[in-house]
Design a protein around this motif. Sequence first.
Motif, mmCIF file in Angstrom:
data_model
loop_
_atom_site.group_PDB
_atom_site.id
_atom_site.type_symbol
_atom_site.label_atom_id
_atom_site.label_comp_id
_atom_site.label_asym_id
_atom_site.label_seq_id
_atom_site.Cartn_x
_atom_site.Cartn_y
_atom_site.Cartn_z
ATOM 1 N N THR A 4 20.562 -72.670 62.976
ATOM 2 C CA THR A 4 19.454 -71.874 62.473
ATOM 3 C C THR A 4 19.547 -70.444 62.971
ATOM 4 N N THR A 5 19.311 -69.506 62.076
ATOM 5 C CA THR A 5 19.262 -68.089 62.441
ATOM 6 C C THR A 5 17.956 -67.510 61.916
ATOM 7 N N GLN A 6 17.630 -66.333 62.348
ATOM 8 C CA GLN A 6 16.387 -65.694 61.934
ATOM 9 C C GLN A 6 16.683 -64.504 61.028
ATOM 10 N N THR A 7 15.855 -64.336 60.026
ATOM 11 C CA THR A 7 15.992 -63.188 59.140
ATOM 12 C C THR A 7 15.447 -61.945 59.827
ATOM 13 N N PRO A 8 16.224 -60.853 59.903
ATOM 14 C CA PRO A 8 15.719 -59.637 60.547
ATOM 15 C C PRO A 8 14.498 -59.098 59.802
ATOM 16 N N ALA A 9 13.580 -58.514 60.543
ATOM 17 C CA ALA A 9 12.426 -57.898 59.909
ATOM 18 C C ALA A 9 12.884 -56.708 59.066
ATOM 19 N N THR A 10 12.323 -56.558 57.889
ATOM 20 C CA THR A 10 12.673 -55.442 57.020
ATOM 21 C C THR A 10 11.413 -54.654 56.682
ATOM 22 N N ARG A 11 11.595 -53.401 56.344
ATOM 23 C CA ARG A 11 10.465 -52.550 55.982
ATOM 24 C C ARG A 11 10.549 -52.264 54.494
ATOM 25 N N TRP A 12 9.556 -52.725 53.760
ATOM 26 C CA TRP A 12 9.556 -52.550 52.322
ATOM 27 C C TRP A 12 9.269 -51.096 51.974
ATOM 28 N N LEU A 13 10.044 -50.555 51.040
ATOM 29 C CA LEU A 13 9.797 -49.223 50.518
ATOM 30 C C LEU A 13 9.487 -49.351 49.030
ATOM 31 N N PRO A 14 8.438 -48.711 48.562
ATOM 32 C CA PRO A 14 7.993 -48.901 47.162
ATOM 33 C C PRO A 14 8.831 -48.099 46.178
ATOM 34 N N TYR A 15 10.079 -48.507 46.003
ATOM 35 C CA TYR A 15 10.946 -47.812 45.056
ATOM 36 C C TYR A 15 10.602 -48.181 43.619
ATOM 37 N N THR A 16 9.886 -49.282 43.436
ATOM 38 C CA THR A 16 9.454 -49.734 42.121
ATOM 39 C C THR A 16 7.988 -50.123 42.216
ATOM 40 N N ALA A 17 7.270 -50.049 41.085
ATOM 41 C CA ALA A 17 5.846 -50.377 41.103
ATOM 42 C C ALA A 17 5.610 -51.821 41.507
ATOM 43 N N SER A 18 6.495 -52.718 41.084
ATOM 44 C CA SER A 18 6.389 -54.119 41.462
ATOM 45 C C SER A 18 7.753 -54.775 41.335
ATOM 46 N N PRO A 19 8.195 -55.523 42.352
ATOM 47 C CA PRO A 19 9.459 -56.252 42.226
ATOM 48 C C PRO A 19 9.329 -57.500 41.369
ATOM 49 N N TYR A 20 8.097 -57.818 40.936
ATOM 50 C CA TYR A 20 7.830 -59.044 40.191
ATOM 51 C C TYR A 20 7.427 -58.800 38.735
ATOM 52 N N ARG A 21 7.378 -57.542 38.336
ATOM 53 C CA ARG A 21 6.979 -57.227 36.965
ATOM 54 C C ARG A 21 7.612 -55.910 36.555
ATOM 55 N N TYR A 22 8.034 -55.818 35.305
ATOM 56 C CA TYR A 22 8.708 -54.611 34.844
ATOM 57 C C TYR A 22 7.712 -53.469 34.673
ATOM 58 N N ARG A 23 8.031 -52.340 35.241
ATOM 59 C CA ARG A 23 7.340 -51.093 34.931
ATOM 60 C C ARG A 23 8.360 -49.972 35.070
ATOM 61 N N ARG A 24 8.604 -49.280 33.984
ATOM 62 C CA ARG A 24 9.568 -48.186 34.024
ATOM 63 C C ARG A 24 8.996 -47.028 34.851
ATOM 64 N N ARG A 25 9.837 -46.471 35.682
ATOM 65 C CA ARG A 25 9.437 -45.332 36.506
ATOM 66 C C ARG A 25 9.031 -44.168 35.609
ATOM 67 N N ARG A 26 7.849 -43.601 35.886
ATOM 68 C CA ARG A 26 7.363 -42.477 35.090
ATOM 69 C C ARG A 26 8.053 -41.189 35.516
ATOM 70 N N THR A 27 8.588 -40.455 34.540
ATOM 71 C CA THR A 27 9.286 -39.206 34.828
ATOM 72 C C THR A 27 8.831 -38.130 33.848
ATOM 73 N N ARG A 28 9.152 -36.919 34.173
ATOM 74 C CA ARG A 28 9.032 -35.832 33.206
ATOM 75 C C ARG A 28 10.084 -36.028 32.122
ATOM 76 N N VAL A 29 9.903 -35.367 31.008
ATOM 77 C CA VAL A 29 10.897 -35.374 29.936
ATOM 78 C C VAL A 29 11.794 -34.155 30.096
ATOM 79 N N VAL A 30 13.086 -34.393 30.088
ATOM 80 C CA VAL A 30 14.067 -33.311 30.107
ATOM 81 C C VAL A 30 14.795 -33.331 28.769
ATOM 82 N N MET A 31 14.722 -32.242 28.038
ATOM 83 C CA MET A 31 15.374 -32.157 26.739
ATOM 84 C C MET A 31 16.813 -31.673 26.905
ATOM 85 N N VAL A 32 17.729 -32.432 26.345
ATOM 86 C CA VAL A 32 19.140 -32.047 26.290
ATOM 87 C C VAL A 32 19.427 -31.800 24.814
#
Length: 688
Positions: A4-32
């Motif tokens: 048996t080993t232990q899982t190291p503690a991790t610090r969650w960073l909110p890079y996405t709105a939810s890891p359990y549901r899709y939500r596209r990251r809101r951005t400005r529009v850049v016209m090319v």
Amino acid sequence: MTETTQTPATRWLPYTASPYRYRRRRTRVVMVGDVGIGGDHPIRLQSMTTTPTQDVAATVAQIVRLVQAGCEIVRLTVPTVQDARSLKEIRAELQRRGVRVPLVADIHFSPAAALEAAPYVEKVRINPGNYADSKRFVVREYSDAEYQRELERVAERFRPLVRRCRDLGIAMRIGTNHGSLSDRILNRYGDTPLGMVESALEFVRIAAAEGYHDIVLSMKASNPKVMVQAYRLLAVRLAAEGFDYPFHLGVTEAGNGPEGRIKSAVGIGTLLLDGLGDTIRVSLTEEPENEIPVARALAAPYQGRPLADGVLVETLPCPTYNPVDFVRRLVRTLNYGRLAIGGRQPVAVALHLPGPLAETLATALTFRGPDRPGKIVAEILRVDLTDASDLAALRTLAARERRPVLVARTADPTLATAALDLAEAVEPLGDRIDLAALARTARARGRSLWLVEPGTGVPPTETDVLAVERLLARVETARTAGLNDLVVALAIATGEVLVRSYRLLAAHLDRAGLDLPLHLLYTAGPDLSLDLLGAASALGALLGDGLGDSVEIAGPAPLAGRLRLAYDVLQGAGARLHQAEFVACPSCGRSLFDLQTTTERIKARTRHLTGVKIAIMGCVVNGPGEMADADFGYVGGAPGRVNLYVGKECVEKNIPIEEADDRLIALIKAHGKWVDPPAESAPETALR
């Protein structure tokens, strides 16, 4: 039986709105040009020409083919001012032919070329690692004052282009490459995702100070794990500084064939699943138009989807994986004779043999168990028991030497109990089996149980919460009966729901202090070519999150193909190597030899070198940097000439390309990394 080993503690960073549901990251529009990137626009598909830019006719012809394939934005290499001037002719010829597509000037090293190119394109791409710096791999400590002076020097060189793009109304991509970070960044932040992010942010802040915000950002690396971590960290850092620029996704130098597609899917697919990414380029060492169908397939599940406004699932537990620093989830080790899974063991590969074992015994007997490193074998074989004849077949299979670990699947209580004397584990199916009683028997006999829960098919969100809850209830039943040697899995066909559900399962297990191994089970269709990207995206996302102790491709496809795909996904995800790893750039006008044929030649001679990483680069732009992540490098130094590297050190220069392949092999041998190709025997030959 277990450690048996232990899982190291991790610090969650909110890079996405939810890891359990899709939500596209809101951005400005850049016209090319007239193509919008970000906001509510579709995920845009782009590619890059491989012809010399000064060869106007060849470049235009390739752009036309790309547009016909569905490419929405085309990038061209612009290494010199003369190349930049050729863009005017290319633009004029495209207009004459009625071809309308935004062009991007790809700049390395030369601010003069960037300024010259700007009037003829809709976007300029610069690499912050070499736009204002020449890479020398110099080790140096910078004081804060010295570092600030370096930033002022960079700003002085960069501002003219920012002002030119602003005044012309064109866009810019600030494209960080893991292989070409500046010495300044490397010395302060190291060769890390943080260094990649800081490299881009230095340039973003300069542009923002000039009131210029038509910016797209990229964090490319040949290692998908590094690439994913960098984009996630970038999303967090941008939000903290109040920036909302869209993302260009890509795994650079992915290679060719299935390997290049799998590696690209691992990186790009993982990020798209979490709502990151507004335009994508798949970098294959093939004709550029071959990249577009792959990009289209990766983007397809997310095109046209709502941005998921509203209440997210906030009652679910916080994930325990670290999104910006890979840490494998540490679990108990289950020892199955010659094979162990969990703990720090390599991710094992399993295969399900469909049909009653009595009918499939002849096939089962052809499989050998764990073998030499790199051998493609079914290390775990899941077999079906339906009656006494299957039990007799299991007895025959269990008596064979050097066999795979056996997991007996059955819905019959009598067969399940009897199978505990023959197989290493039993997988109870259905409701007829008294799970508590079977768990007590397994514990008494030193065996384990595999608990595999099918999906409900009607999840209340994009995560199958009900399937996870049912599986956790079965785990609790087995543990209450005294059995902790359990492997758990979810049999959910849809890749996106599969990823979110396994994340939720791992979070629940970790919150309860249950260090149970996870078996990652992806169900494919009969044609694996149609599931290659889906399997790589789903399994690659989980493996990149540090989840998974064994993997399996299930479904009706041929056994050999399913087994091979499982190994290839592990390789692409950087979880386990079964052959040499190749970093091969996709070619462009800077390439100094034919990358496609050269890559195929080198792969044919070195593919069997398990664990050896070889970089095949057309020029020195990213070459030396990528050498730092490879054992050996084969890099274009001049037309028809090759430089050979060991790590990031150039050890042989200006070798005629006719001699370079043999010299590379000699170099590998001189460093003790060479082994002769093994003589294969059945059935493994058929599985390659």
